[in-house]
Structures are given as structure tokens and as C-alpha cells.
Design an enzyme around this catalytic site. Structure first.
Site, short mmCIF file in Angstrom:
data_model
loop_
_atom_site.label_atom_id
_atom_site.label_comp_id
_atom_site.label_asym_id
_atom_site.label_seq_id
_atom_site.Cartn_x
_atom_site.Cartn_y
_atom_site.Cartn_z
N THR A 1 -38.87 -34.34 -35.70
CA THR A 1 -38.45 -35.62 -35.12
C THR A 1 -37.25 -36.13 -35.91
O THR A 1 -37.15 -35.91 -37.13
CB THR A 1 -39.59 -36.66 -35.12
OG1 THR A 1 -39.83 -37.11 -36.45
CG2 THR A 1 -40.86 -36.11 -34.51
N GLY A 2 -36.34 -36.81 -35.23
CA GLY A 2 -35.10 -37.19 -35.91
C GLY A 2 -34.37 -35.93 -36.35
O GLY A 2 -33.83 -35.86 -37.45
N THR B 1 -31.69 -34.58 -34.87
CA THR B 1 -30.36 -34.45 -34.28
C THR B 1 -29.24 -34.82 -35.26
O THR B 1 -28.07 -34.81 -34.89
CB THR B 1 -30.24 -35.36 -33.04
OG1 THR B 1 -30.51 -36.72 -33.42
CG2 THR B 1 -31.21 -34.92 -31.96
N SER B 2 -29.59 -35.15 -36.50
CA SER B 2 -28.59 -35.62 -37.46
C SER B 2 -29.13 -35.41 -38.87
O SER B 2 -30.35 -35.23 -39.06
CB SER B 2 -28.32 -37.11 -37.21
OG SER B 2 -27.48 -37.65 -38.21
N ILE C 1 -30.70 -34.99 -42.38
CA ILE C 1 -31.74 -34.13 -42.96
C ILE C 1 -32.47 -33.33 -41.88
O ILE C 1 -32.76 -32.14 -42.05
CB ILE C 1 -32.75 -35.00 -43.75
CG1 ILE C 1 -32.06 -35.61 -44.98
CG2 ILE C 1 -33.98 -34.22 -44.14
CD1 ILE C 1 -32.86 -36.75 -45.65
N GLY C 2 -32.76 -33.98 -40.76
CA GLY C 2 -33.50 -33.30 -39.69
C GLY C 2 -32.72 -32.16 -39.08
O GLY C 2 -33.26 -31.06 -38.86
N SER D 1 -39.42 -41.69 -48.94
CA SER D 1 -38.18 -42.13 -49.60
C SER D 1 -38.55 -42.57 -51.01
O SER D 1 -39.68 -43.04 -51.25
CB SER D 1 -37.58 -43.32 -48.85
OG SER D 1 -36.61 -43.98 -49.65
N TYR E 1 -38.72 -51.52 -44.89
CA TYR E 1 -38.53 -50.06 -44.90
C TYR E 1 -39.33 -49.45 -46.06
O TYR E 1 -40.07 -48.48 -45.87
CB TYR E 1 -37.04 -49.78 -45.05
CG TYR E 1 -36.64 -48.34 -45.25
CD1 TYR E 1 -36.53 -47.47 -44.16
CD2 TYR E 1 -36.33 -47.84 -46.52
CE1 TYR E 1 -36.12 -46.14 -44.34
CE2 TYR E 1 -35.92 -46.52 -46.70
CZ TYR E 1 -35.82 -45.68 -45.62
OH TYR E 1 -35.42 -44.38 -45.80
#
Ligand SMILES: NC(=O)c1ccc[n+]([C@@H]2O[C@H](COP(=O)([O-])OP(=O)(O)OC[C@H]3O[C@@H](n4cnc5c(N)ncnc54)[C@H](OP(=O)(O)O)[C@@H]3O)[C@@H](O)[C@H]2O)c1
Length: 265
Positions: free
Chosen positions: A28-29, A31-32, A34-35, A153, A166
Site C-alpha cells: 500500500t502506498g 506508487t512513490s 519507499i513503497g 517512523s 502522526y
């Protein structure tokens, strides 16, 4: 290039019978940042890959970066209905899942007085609630030993002014990974986390800061880092590959910190 070998632009070389040969991975995520770096590395190691994201440009770029070989899905990681749709699409295309890398995440930094209920709910929805239900909804697709990796994180152990929501969501993930690590290992499902420090991805540019402010903040962070620089998405992807593969077969409920020493300060 021999048929048995794949090469990545950054010089990573992996045999077609790589660490994830024959495996199906959902990121997931993906497309940019780290993913996407992880999707490319997983693919180079023989995995069939599905990635999710939201922006049409990101989806298109990821499809090209993954040589048109990946299942690229538009999906909001905070929507349970859309998570259901992702699992249905993965099942239809690949029939099962071996690696689930839950990496989608957003930060909307603001001082406490300026955090709206909508912003709070959106950050918790994507960064915590969506993660829990993605794991829940993936369970029927696991068929044998499986690896779940969650991106946390270093804000989950450091105080981080203006990133309180966050950081709290990422800290909750640290707990989730321990509890679900124990709950699911009996089924052969390993749950672990990677905890990045400052990584040079488009995330920083999405914080809504003016360019000059963002550049000054980046310089200050790099200067503070014991390593003197941001990490790269590829450096984090290598840790994700380790956790995804049988190399990490005895790791359960753990978190790998990749931060150039930042959290040791
Ligand atoms: N970069 C860092 O310094 C750093 C440090 C610690 C932790 N992290 C964590 O690392 C992860 C990846 O971040 P990154 O640095 O690689 O950032 P990035 O380059 O901005 O990538 C974020 C990815 O998540 C996707 N995404 C965001 N919200 C989404 C949603 N609601 N549904 C589906 N996809 C969504 C984005 O696609 P769309 O925008 O198209 O939706 C994109 O593919 C995040 O969990 C982040 O919290 C990053």
C-alpha cells in the site's frame, strides 16, 4: 542481460530465483518513495507485485516504473470498502497473498490549536485504522507462511512538535505490530515493522510548506543527522525485502530502525 537475471538502475542485481521468487506481494502506498522502491526491489527478486495509491499521476508513473507488470490499484488506505476492493482485486489476479507491506501514510503537521477534527480523523484513519483493517482483510488471502510489514517512523519514539497526531498513530502501530505479531505467528504469519528516519522521498514536499522553508528544514535535518544526510528510499526497501523474505523467518513483532543514527541522539 541473461534471462535468469534482472538488473535495477541503481545496480541492484537479483537472480530471477530471488528472495521472493514465486511470491505475491501487496504494497500500500506503493506508487512513490519507499513503497515504489520496495515494489521495484521485490519485483527484481521474483515477486508478483500489487501496489496502491490515490493520485492518477502517481498510479501512472508506478505502472511505468514497474514495467507494466504490476497490478496498480487506486485505493484510499483509510477506507474499509476500498481495502475490501483491493483484496478482491488481488485475489482475482493472483489468487493469494504472501507478503503484505502496509506503507501508505500521511502527515499533516500543525500546532495543537490548529489541528481540526477532520485532520485528526484523516491521519488516524490512514495511519492506524486503515493499517489494522488491511491486516484483518488480508488474512483470508494468506495461504502458507506470510510476512506482514508495517511502516512506522522514528517519531514513534521521539517527541516531534507539530507532528503529534502522526507520531501518536505511528506509536500505536508499534504496539499493534507486537500484539498482532504474537496473535498471528501461530498461523505462520510474521508481523514486523520498519521505522524510517528522514528519508528523501516526495513526502516532505507534500507537507504544504513553502519551498524555501522546506529546503531550509531539510538542510537542518541533514545537518542534525549523525550520518549527515537523508536516507534513500532504496536503503529502506532493502530492510523491507529482508523482512518480507525467509531471511527474517525468526523475526516476530520487531521493528527495524533505519535512520542514520537519528533516534540515538
Ligand atoms: N520520508 C520520510 O522521511 C519518512 C519517515 C518516517 C516514516 N515514513 C513513512 O514511510 C511511508 C512512506 O512514505 P514516503 O516517504 O515514501 O512518502 P511518499 O513518497 O509521499 O509516498 C507515500 C505513498 O503513500 C500513498 N498514500 C498516501 N496516502 C494514501 C492513502 N490514503 N491511500 C492510499 N495511498 C496513500 C501515496 O500515494 P498518493 O499520494 O497517490 O495517495 C504514495 O504512494 C509512510 O507511511 C510514512 O509515514 C516516511
Amino acid at each position: 542481460m541473461g534471462k535468469a537475471e534482472l538488473f535495477l538502475a541503481d545496480g541492484v542485481q537479483a537472480a530471477a530465483h530471488g528472495k521472493l521468487a514465486g511470491k505475491v506481494a501487496l504494497i500500500t502506498g506503493g506508487t512513490s518513495g519507499i513503497g515504489l522502491a520496495s515494489a521495484r526491489l521485490f519485483q527484481a527478486h521474483g515477486a508478483q507485485v500489487a501496489v496502491t495509491g490515490r493520485s492518477p499521476d502517481g498510479l501512472e508513473q508506478a505502472s511505468a516504473a514497474l514495467d507494466g507488470q504490476a497490478l496498480v490499484l487506486r485505493s484510499d488506505a483509510g477506507s474499509l470498502a476500498e481495502i475490501d476492493a483491493v483484496m478482491a482485486a488481488v485475489k482475482q489476479r493472483y489468487g493469494r497473498l504472501d507478503v503484505l507491506f502496509i506503507n501508505a501514510g500521511v502527515a499533516s503537521p500543525a500546532p495543537i490549536e490548529q489541528v481540526s477534527e477532520a485532520s485528526f480523523d484523516a491521519q488516524i484513519g490512514i495511519n492506524l485504522k486503515g493499517v489494522f483493517f488491511t491486516i484483518q482483510k488480508a488474512l483470508p488471502l494468506f495461504d502458507g507462511p506470510a510476512s506482514v510489514i508495517v511502516t512506522t517512523s522514528i517519531t514513534n519514539q521521539l517527541g516531534s512538535p507539530n507532528f503529534s497526531v502522526y507520531g501518536a498513530a505511528k506509536a500505536a502501530l508499534r504496539s499493534l505490530v507486537k500484539s498482532l505479531g504474537l496473535e498471528l505467528i501461530g498461523r505462520g504469519i510474521r508481523v514486523n515493522a520498519i521505522s524510517p528516519g528522514p528519508i528523501d522521498t516526495p513526502m516532505f514536499d507534500r507537507l504544504g510548506l513553502p519551498d524555501a522553508v522546506a529546503a531550509a528544514k531539510k538542510r537542518a535535518i541533514a545537518a542534525k543527522s549523525p550520518s549527515g544526510r537523508f536516507g534513500s528510499a532504496d536503503e529502506v526497501a532493502k530492510a523491507a525485502l529482508f523482512l518480507a523474505s525467509a531471511d527474517a523467518s525468526y523475526m516476530v513483532g520487531e521493528e527495524i530502525v533505519i535512520d542514520g543514527g537519528m533516534s540515538l541522539l
